[in-house]
Design a protein around this motif. Structure first.
Motif, PDB file in Angstrom:
ATOM      1  N   PHE A   1      -5.193  -7.125 -18.613  1.00 34.28           N
ATOM      2  CA  PHE A   1      -5.642  -5.813 -18.147  1.00 34.28           C
ATOM      3  C   PHE A   1      -4.975  -5.429 -16.830  1.00 34.28           C
ATOM      4  O   PHE A   1      -4.693  -4.249 -16.585  1.00 34.28           O
ATOM      5  N   LEU A   2      -4.723  -6.409 -15.966  1.00 33.42           N
ATOM      6  CA  LEU A   2      -4.051  -6.123 -14.707  1.00 33.42           C
ATOM      7  C   LEU A   2      -2.616  -5.661 -14.940  1.00 33.42           C
ATOM      8  O   LEU A   2      -2.132  -4.744 -14.275  1.00 33.42           O
ATOM      9  N   SER A   3      -1.942  -6.281 -15.905  1.00 34.49           N
ATOM     10  CA  SER A   3      -0.593  -5.847 -16.262  1.00 34.49           C
ATOM     11  C   SER A   3      -0.613  -4.428 -16.804  1.00 34.49           C
ATOM     12  O   SER A   3       0.228  -3.590 -16.436  1.00 34.49           O
ATOM     13  N   LEU A   4      -1.573  -4.158 -17.676  1.00 32.51           N
ATOM     14  CA  LEU A   4      -1.718  -2.811 -18.226  1.00 32.51           C
ATOM     15  C   LEU A   4      -2.041  -1.812 -17.120  1.00 32.51           C
ATOM     16  O   LEU A   4      -1.563  -0.668 -17.134  1.00 32.51           O
ATOM     17  N   LEU A   5      -2.837  -2.252 -16.145  1.00 24.86           N
ATOM     18  CA  LEU A   5      -3.182  -1.393 -15.013  1.00 24.86           C
ATOM     19  C   LEU A   5      -1.940  -0.965 -14.247  1.00 24.86           C
ATOM     20  O   LEU A   5      -1.791   0.218 -13.894  1.00 24.86           O
ATOM     21  N   TYR A   6      -1.038  -1.898 -13.981  1.00 28.33           N
ATOM     22  CA  TYR A   6       0.181  -1.568 -13.245  1.00 28.33           C
ATOM     23  C   TYR A   6       1.053  -0.570 -14.008  1.00 28.33           C
ATOM     24  O   TYR A   6       1.631   0.348 -13.404  1.00 28.33           O
ATOM     25  N   ILE A   7       1.135  -0.740 -15.323  1.00 30.80           N
ATOM     26  CA  ILE A   7       1.950   0.163 -16.133  1.00 30.80           C
ATOM     27  C   ILE A   7       1.384   1.581 -16.097  1.00 30.80           C
ATOM     28  O   ILE A   7       2.099   2.558 -15.828  1.00 30.80           O
ATOM     29  N   VAL A   8       0.090   1.710 -16.356  1.00 28.85           N
ATOM     30  CA  VAL A   8      -0.552   3.033 -16.368  1.00 28.85           C
ATOM     31  C   VAL A   8      -0.547   3.643 -14.968  1.00 28.85           C
ATOM     32  O   VAL A   8      -0.320   4.847 -14.798  1.00 28.85           O
ATOM     33  N   GLN A   9      -0.775   2.821 -13.965  1.00 29.18           N
ATOM     34  CA  GLN A   9      -0.790   3.282 -12.578  1.00 29.18           C
ATOM     35  C   GLN A   9       0.555   3.882 -12.186  1.00 29.18           C
ATOM     36  O   GLN A   9       0.615   4.949 -11.545  1.00 29.18           O
TER      37      GLN A   9
END
Length: 300
Positions: free
Chosen positions: A136-144
């Protein structure tokens, strides 16, 4: 020099985030609910830190208008952030900040894979609750990164996201935490942990990561996560009384060496790219074709 500044900020944020996690673990050991801790940390960050900062920052400047599309995307970002914090805090509660930091080392790999899949992000650099937080943290960086490139207002986006996380985490806490006494704030380690988490782990970290994602991209930001295990081992031994094992020392040394090797390799790569750009500019200058033509005539 700009890269050095970003590096210094990211290293400092990792150190402060691990320190906050250590305090959170100490508070959880005294009976603080991890779900309630997430709610209060985000609420305190939104009300007492990000809201006043937003008013001061935009007092004499105009911000780009917020569209429904941007707000919906930030809501989705808040949902991902809520999942990250929930998985991470639950993992810390069942284990330790050191183990949590070790599992989060999977973040760079997840981020790189997701960045390749998304194709919208520039990828020039080439225990169960905790593993989910890495994804989820990786996905957070992408969306962010995607949001901040479309709406380049780091402070406003961070504030709105924090408000959404507060609302979303409250819903989760009301379902997961059935003890009403868990919501009572006590002026002890719990309040200290909430205050530090609100300032360092929510407001400062979110703002720094949003800014760094905007400047350098998600893969660059995720590269600093393995450095957290070094700080986690030090703080776990000094503050929580964890036992220091030889494997932990060797692992931390390898991580630190690998981190600085990657940073050094990246700086060398950037120098090579700059040198190639300079050479290409020289070869494409107006004088170059004349010299080449002259040499051809001389040979003939």
């Amino acid at each position: 020099m700009w890269s050095v500044g970003v590096t210094a900020v990211m290293v400092a944020v990792e150190c402060l985030e691990v320190g906050s996690s250590t305090l959170n673990k100490a508070a959880m050991n005294k009976g603080t609910s991890d779900f309630v801790l997430i709610v209060y940390s985000n609420a305190f960050a939104a009300i007492f830190i990000l809201l006043p900062s937003t008013f001061i920052y935009y007092r004499n400047r105009t911000r780009p208008p917020l569209t429904v599309s941007i707000i919906c995307k930030i809501f989705g970002l808040g949902l991902i952030s809520c999942c990250v914090q929930t998985c991470l805090y639950v993992g810390i509660g069942y284990s330790s900040p050191t183990l949590s930091s070790a599992i989060v080392d999977l973040t760079p790999a997840f981020t790189f894979i997701l960045a390749l899949i998304s194709r919208g992000i520039d990828c020039d650099f080439v225990q169960g609750a905790s593993t989910s937080s890495s994804f989820f943290l990786s996905l957070l960086y992408i969306v962010q990164t995607s949001i901040i490139r479309e709406y380049p207002e780091e402070l406003m986006a961070t504030f709105i996201c924090c408000v959404f996380v507060t609302i979303q985490s409250t819903v989760v806490a009301l379902i997961a935490e059935r003890n009403p006494n868990s919501w009572r704030l006590k002026p002890d380690m719990e309040l200290i942990a909430i205050g530090c988490s609100a300032f360092f782990a929510v407001a400062l970290r979110s703002l720094a990561h949003t800014w760094a994602c905007h400047k350098k991209g998600p893969v660059y930001v995720s590269m600093y996560k393995p450095l957290g295990i070094v700080f986690a081992i030090i703080m776990g031994v000094t503050l929580l009384g964890d036992t220091l094992y030889l494997g932990s020392v060797v692992g931390a040394t390898i991580v630190a060496f690998g981190f600085y090797s990657v940073i050094w390799g990246q700086s060398e790569e950037e120098k090579m790219i700059d040198d190639k750009d300079i050479d290409s500019l020289k070869s494409s200058s107006p004088k170059a074709p004349l010299l080449q033509t002259k040499s051809i005539f001389c040979r003939n």
